[in-house]
Scaffold this motif. Sequence first.
Motif, PDB file in Angstrom:
ATOM      1  N   ASN A  72       0.825  -1.201   0.000  1.00 10.71           N
ATOM      2  CA  ASN A  72       0.000   0.000   0.000  1.00 10.71           C
ATOM      3  C   ASN A  72       0.865   1.259   0.000  1.00 10.71           C
ATOM      4  N   LEU A  73       1.962   1.231   0.734  1.00 12.34           N
ATOM      5  CA  LEU A  73       2.854   2.392   0.770  1.00 12.34           C
ATOM      6  C   LEU A  73       3.535   2.607  -0.576  1.00 12.34           C
ATOM      7  N   VAL A  74       3.851   1.527  -1.279  1.00  8.79           N
ATOM      8  CA  VAL A  74       4.386   1.656  -2.637  1.00  8.79           C
ATOM      9  C   VAL A  74       3.385   2.430  -3.499  1.00  8.79           C
ATOM     10  N   GLY A  75       2.112   2.058  -3.406  1.00  5.45           N
ATOM     11  CA  GLY A  75       1.090   2.765  -4.167  1.00  5.45           C
ATOM     12  C   GLY A  75       0.988   4.227  -3.794  1.00  5.45           C
ATOM     13  N   LEU A  76       1.056   4.531  -2.496  1.00  2.00           N
ATOM     14  CA  LEU A  76       0.998   5.930  -2.057  1.00  2.00           C
ATOM     15  C   LEU A  76       2.198   6.713  -2.568  1.00  2.00           C
ATOM     16  N   ALA A  77       3.384   6.091  -2.554  1.00  2.65           N
ATOM     17  CA  ALA A  77       4.579   6.779  -3.050  1.00  2.65           C
ATOM     18  C   ALA A  77       4.449   7.088  -4.541  1.00  2.65           C
ATOM     19  N   LYS A  78       3.896   6.151  -5.303  1.00  4.00           N
ATOM     20  CA  LYS A  78       3.702   6.404  -6.732  1.00  4.00           C
ATOM     21  C   LYS A  78       2.644   7.480  -6.951  1.00  4.00           C
ATOM     22  N   LEU A  79       1.601   7.477  -6.124  1.00  2.00           N
ATOM     23  CA  LEU A  79       0.561   8.497  -6.265  1.00  2.00           C
ATOM     24  C   LEU A  79       1.141   9.878  -5.980  1.00  2.00           C
ATOM     25  N   TYR A  80       2.048   9.956  -4.996  1.00  2.00           N
ATOM     26  CA  TYR A  80       2.723  11.237  -4.748  1.00  2.00           C
ATOM     27  C   TYR A  80       3.549  11.652  -5.959  1.00  2.00           C
ATOM     28  N   ARG A  81       4.253  10.698  -6.567  1.00  2.00           N
ATOM     29  CA  ARG A  81       5.061  11.013  -7.750  1.00  2.00           C
ATOM     30  C   ARG A  81       4.176  11.543  -8.878  1.00  2.00           C
ATOM     31  N   ALA A  82       2.970  11.008  -8.987  1.00  2.00           N
ATOM     32  CA  ALA A  82       2.077  11.419 -10.067  1.00  2.00           C
ATOM     33  C   ALA A  82       1.376  12.734  -9.785  1.00  2.00           C
ATOM     34  N   THR A  83       1.088  13.024  -8.515  1.00  2.00           N
ATOM     35  CA  THR A  83       0.214  14.153  -8.191  1.00  2.00           C
ATOM     36  C   THR A  83       0.849  15.209  -7.299  1.00  2.00           C
ATOM     37  N   GLY A  84       1.920  14.864  -6.586  1.00  3.38           N
ATOM     38  CA  GLY A  84       2.476  15.796  -5.615  1.00  3.38           C
ATOM     39  C   GLY A  84       1.654  15.928  -4.356  1.00  3.38           C
ATOM     40  N   ASP A  85       0.767  14.995  -4.094  1.00  2.00           N
ATOM     41  CA  ASP A  85      -0.091  15.042  -2.902  1.00  2.00           C
ATOM     42  C   ASP A  85       0.763  14.817  -1.654  1.00  2.00           C
ATOM     43  N   GLU A  86       0.972  15.883  -0.870  1.00  2.00           N
ATOM     44  CA  GLU A  86       1.863  15.808   0.284  1.00  2.00           C
ATOM     45  C   GLU A  86       1.339  14.900   1.386  1.00  2.00           C
ATOM     46  N   ALA A  87       0.037  14.706   1.453  1.00  2.00           N
ATOM     47  CA  ALA A  87      -0.503  13.794   2.469  1.00  2.00           C
ATOM     48  C   ALA A  87      -0.012  12.378   2.214  1.00  2.00           C
ATOM     49  N   CYS A  88       0.033  11.967   0.944  1.00  2.00           N
ATOM     50  CA  CYS A  88       0.549  10.635   0.618  1.00  2.00           C
ATOM     51  C   CYS A  88       2.009  10.523   1.006  1.00  2.00           C
ATOM     52  N   ARG A  89       2.791  11.534   0.666  1.00  2.00           N
ATOM     53  CA  ARG A  89       4.220  11.504   0.967  1.00  2.00           C
ATOM     54  C   ARG A  89       4.461  11.473   2.480  1.00  2.00           C
ATOM     55  N   ASP A  90       3.719  12.256   3.220  1.00  2.00           N
ATOM     56  CA  ASP A  90       3.891  12.311   4.671  1.00  2.00           C
ATOM     57  C   ASP A  90       3.568  10.958   5.308  1.00  2.00           C
ATOM     58  N   ALA A  91       2.488  10.318   4.845  1.00  2.00           N
ATOM     59  CA  ALA A  91       2.115   9.005   5.376  1.00  2.00           C
ATOM     60  C   ALA A  91       3.203   7.982   5.098  1.00  2.00           C
ATOM     61  N   VAL A  92       3.729   7.998   3.879  1.00  2.00           N
ATOM     62  CA  VAL A  92       4.786   7.052   3.520  1.00  2.00           C
ATOM     63  C   VAL A  92       6.028   7.287   4.369  1.00  2.00           C
ATOM     64  N   ASP A  93       6.446   8.538   4.491  1.00  2.00           N
ATOM     65  CA  ASP A  93       7.674   8.835   5.232  1.00  2.00           C
ATOM     66  C   ASP A  93       7.571   8.406   6.688  1.00  2.00           C
ATOM     67  N   LYS A  94       6.429   8.701   7.311  1.00  2.00           N
ATOM     68  CA  LYS A  94       6.295   8.361   8.731  1.00  2.00           C
ATOM     69  C   LYS A  94       6.327   6.854   8.938  1.00  2.00           C
ATOM     70  N   LEU A  95       5.629   6.108   8.114  1.00  2.00           N
ATOM     71  CA  LEU A  95       5.628   4.657   8.288  1.00  2.00           C
ATOM     72  C   LEU A  95       6.972   4.052   7.879  1.00  2.00           C
ATOM     73  N   TRP A  96       7.628   4.598   6.854  1.00  2.00           N
ATOM     74  CA  TRP A  96       8.944   4.087   6.471  1.00  2.00           C
ATOM     75  C   TRP A  96       9.912   4.195   7.636  1.00  2.00           C
TER      76      TRP A  96
END
Length: 606
Positions: free
Chosen positions: A245-269
């Motif tokens: 799921n985090l892989v998907g969120l990271a790709k969604l951030y790459r596609a859209t720049g949605d900082e909420a996705c990036r923040d969620a990924v970073d914290k869980l990573w």
Amino acid sequence: MSIARTQLGGLLGDAMEASRRGRLFHFIQDEHSPAIAVFAPQHREQNLEGDWYGEHAGKWLYAGARAAARSDDAALLAHIRRVADYLCDVQLPDGYLGTYAAPRRLMVRQPPKPVSWNGEPSLRTWDIWTHSYLVLGLLEAHRHFPNERWLAAARRIGDLCLAALTDGGIDINELGNHHGMSATVLMDPAVELYFATGEARYLDLARRIVAQADANPQLALVTRARAGADAADIATGKAYQLIWNLVGLAKLYRATGDEACRDAVDKLWHGIRERHLTLGGGPWGGVAHRSREVFNAPGAFSPQGYVETCSTLAWMQLNRELLRLTGDAVYAEEIERSAYNDLLGAIAPDGEDWCYYSFPNGRRVHTTYWRCCKSSGAMALEELAGVAYGVSDAGDVISVNLYGPGSLTAGKVRIDQQTDYPASGQVLLRISAPDEGARFALRLRIPSWAQGATASLDGEALPTPQPGRYAEIASRPWRGEHLVRLQLPMAPRLHQRVNENIQESRAPDGSPVAQQVLHHAYVAVTRGPLVYATGLIDGFKTEETVRLPQALREAAPPADGEDRAPAIDMVLGYRPDLRFQPYYRAGGRRDGAWRLTWLSLAPEAS
């Protein structure tokens, strides 16, 4: 600069070749192979079972296409073409390409069921999961061997899923166990469909999945991650599903720049890296928890914990995405750690057999025909060529991310890596550029353990490299041949780990009282990127308590073969030395062999 081409040798390249000749060549060859026969219409229309066996098709297409492309394996490519064409033949007009009879398909609403610990829907299917891997496999095959029919089949799957989640009124959380996480992984292939086609509706699909996942109180993926929840407390804490799921969120951030996705990924990573990895880089579970495949509670530790090879794949893919986003050396180091230890420690020399579970301390057990981890391991190996080097889109920066024999060809520039790494830290990079020259910057990853590393270019010393970062040679013209030398010191190191179980209670006045109920210390050995393990102590004991070693002494490497990583003797003084081998080869890579990474420390030593 034209598309880069990478060839890997050494330990990683040997494993990739064994997998190509073994698992990838033999497991699936045509529509009669058992993993593809489950898609046959006569089987599909009668299948009311609830299992995940359809995933193998997409995983095999993904790994097989990469292997065929990098090796020019015409026979494997023929298998890829035949199987991908067959899957297109049996795809239904509405886009359905699963293995289930009509009542179990993803388009069917699930009757309500009380929430169980593992969040299974009332009709247990893996339909979305299987389709997710099919999309990734078809897209990867199309990427390397363009075929519009394969791309169209992947698009029809995406369109079917989008229709089910919109007009069909389906909530994706109803379609996967672990409180929906086995279905919300569809984020990843949805974004890949967007990257492949540029069509915004696939981004809409990914966003809808995120919104539905976040609205599920048992999952609430983005909200809970951003609030600081530990990975073990997201849904069931299932490692494989959560990281995918985090892989998907990271790709969604790459596609859209949605900082909420990036923040969620970073914290869980960060939480996973700090609290939920073995010494060998695998996400692990199985310690006094609900299931061996879910993350352990924070702070829990046992040398007998489990690493599921599927989770190692997902962790490597997440770090691949973050490396692409940031260029930060820490993500490349995590890939290297996982690859050289828990991944290589799971594959058998024949490239056919894999461990489903690996244990820091435990037996090596090769799993059975259908198990998911055999396909995941093959996928993980095929990730390595793509991350070993990084070439910027403009070709003006080349990064060396992984060390080991091999080469990179990017346009008219070639880099040959001559080394016996990880047996030693001596690395020679022979750079060949055209006579007319090529201008680029060169980045060399310096591992965090390489204190005292040195680097030179054509005999001239470069500034002292900083461990855990890239040493950079600024953009310059390169003409003819140049030599870059790295010396990465590999002193054996001791690691200590304390397992403390703190139990909190309340005093009569209501104030918190913490009571330590367990204190157990362990010691382990690494050298460079490699984790080391010993066999059964004295030939029969599965555990041993030791005092702190007097010394760690490198011993002779194996007398035959190309694996030159030295053994390490743990010098104890009061008893014969204990000999440790790299984890991947400890026990001779035989089914049933014992490996002991951690030894208990005597109380006075801890």
